[in-house]
Enzyme design. Sequence first.
Site, PDB file in Angstrom:
ATOM      1  CE  LYS A  54      -3.909  -2.093   2.308  1.00 20.38           C
ATOM      2  NZ  LYS A  54      -4.388  -2.543   3.562  1.00 20.38           N
ATOM      3  CD  GLN A  98      -3.389  -4.341   6.915  1.00 20.74           C
ATOM      4  OE1 GLN A  98      -3.418  -3.406   5.903  1.00 20.74           O
ATOM      5  NE2 GLN A  98      -4.108  -5.489   6.350  1.00 20.74           N
ATOM      6  CG  ASP A 121      -9.689   0.403   4.890  1.00 15.95           C
ATOM      7  OD1 ASP A 121      -9.573  -0.006   3.609  1.00 15.95           O
ATOM      8  OD2 ASP A 121      -8.976  -0.030   6.128  1.00 15.95           O
TER       9      ASP A 121
END
Length: 295
Positions: A54, A98, A121
Site C-alpha cells: 500500500k 491494518q 477504508d
Amino acid sequence: MTAETIDGKAFAATLRGKVGDQARAFEAAAGRQAGLAVVLVGEDPASQIYVRSKGKATLEAGMASFEHKLAADTPEAELLALVDALNADPAVDGILVQLPLPPHMNEAKVIATIDPDKDVDGFTVVNAGRLATGLHGFVPCTPLGCLMLLKDRLGDLAGLDAVVIGRSNIVGKPMAQLLLKESCTVTVAHSRTRDLADVVRRADIVVAAVGRPAMVTGDWLKPGATVIDVGINRVPGAEPGKTKLVGDVDFPSASTVAGAITPVPGGVGPMTIACLLRNTLVAAQRRAGVRGTEI
Ligand code: NDP
C-alpha cells in the site's frame, strides 16, 4: 462456453494511472500532496506485506505515505491517541488501520475513532450508514472494486439478479448495498442459506466472498453469468511444500459456464489497492475543496 476472463490487474493499472493524474492536479491546486497514513500494529507477516505494497502504491500514485508501526503489545490507548493525532493532522487525508489488530485491542473502538471523512477504508459506522442511506461517504475498497469491474463489463446493472455469497461488514454487506443502489435484485447468502446452489443458479451476477477454496462450481451457475471471485485462499500447490492462491470459485468448471469471471490472483485483489488510492484522492479533494473528475 468459455468465459471471458475479467482482467482486474489491467483495470486496476488504468485506475491507478487516472488517480495519479488527478493526484498531480490536486498537488498543483492545493499546494500539497494528498496523504495516506497506514498504521500497522504487530508483526503479522501478511499484514506487513499489505502495508508495504500500500505504501509503495501510494508513492507511485504521487501521494504522500505515512507509515506508523507499533509493537504488538502497544496499549490500546496509545493506538487511539495516534489515530486522534492523525485525525488532526492536516497533511493526512486518509487513515487506514491494518486489520486484524492484536487480541487485546477492540477493533470496533479503534475504527470508531477514525474521522469518517478520513476513513478511506469505509469501515466506520458513519460510512456504512451513509452507504445504506445513499449519502456520499467512503465505500470499502474491495466491494467498490468489484462494482467497477461489473459496470465495466455489463454497463447498466438495473434489473439484474445478483447473489452475494458472504455477509461480512467489509465485503458482503457493502457489496449488496452497492448492487441495490444500481437497482439489481439482490440476494445475500451466508452459511445458513438453504440450497445455496439453487440460489446461485438464479443469478446474472455472482459475487463470492466466503473464504472457502473453490466452493462455487460450474454446475451452480446460470449460463452466461458474470462471476466475481473475492476469495483469497492459500492451498497446497502442485510441488510438495509449496502453496498457491485460489478463489472461492472453482475456476476450471465455472469458466465453462459463466459469461465472464475474475481470476485469482489477478482479478479483485489488485482492485482493492487501486480503490484505496482512489478513496484517498477523493478524501483529499473533499477536504481541500478541490474539484476532481469522477473516477
Ligand atoms: P468473513 O469470514 O468475514 O465472511 C465470510 C462469509 O462467508 C460469512 O458471511 C459466512 O457466513 C459466509 N460463509 C462461510 N461459509 C459459508 C458456506 N459454506 N456457505 C455460504 N456462506 C458461507 O470473510 P470476508 O468477507 O472478510 O472475506 C471473504 C473472502 O474474501 C476471504 O477469502 C478473504 O480472504 C477474501 N478477501 C479478499 C479481498 C481482496 O482484496 N481480494 C479483501 C477482503 C477479503 P456467516 O455470516 O453465516 O458466518
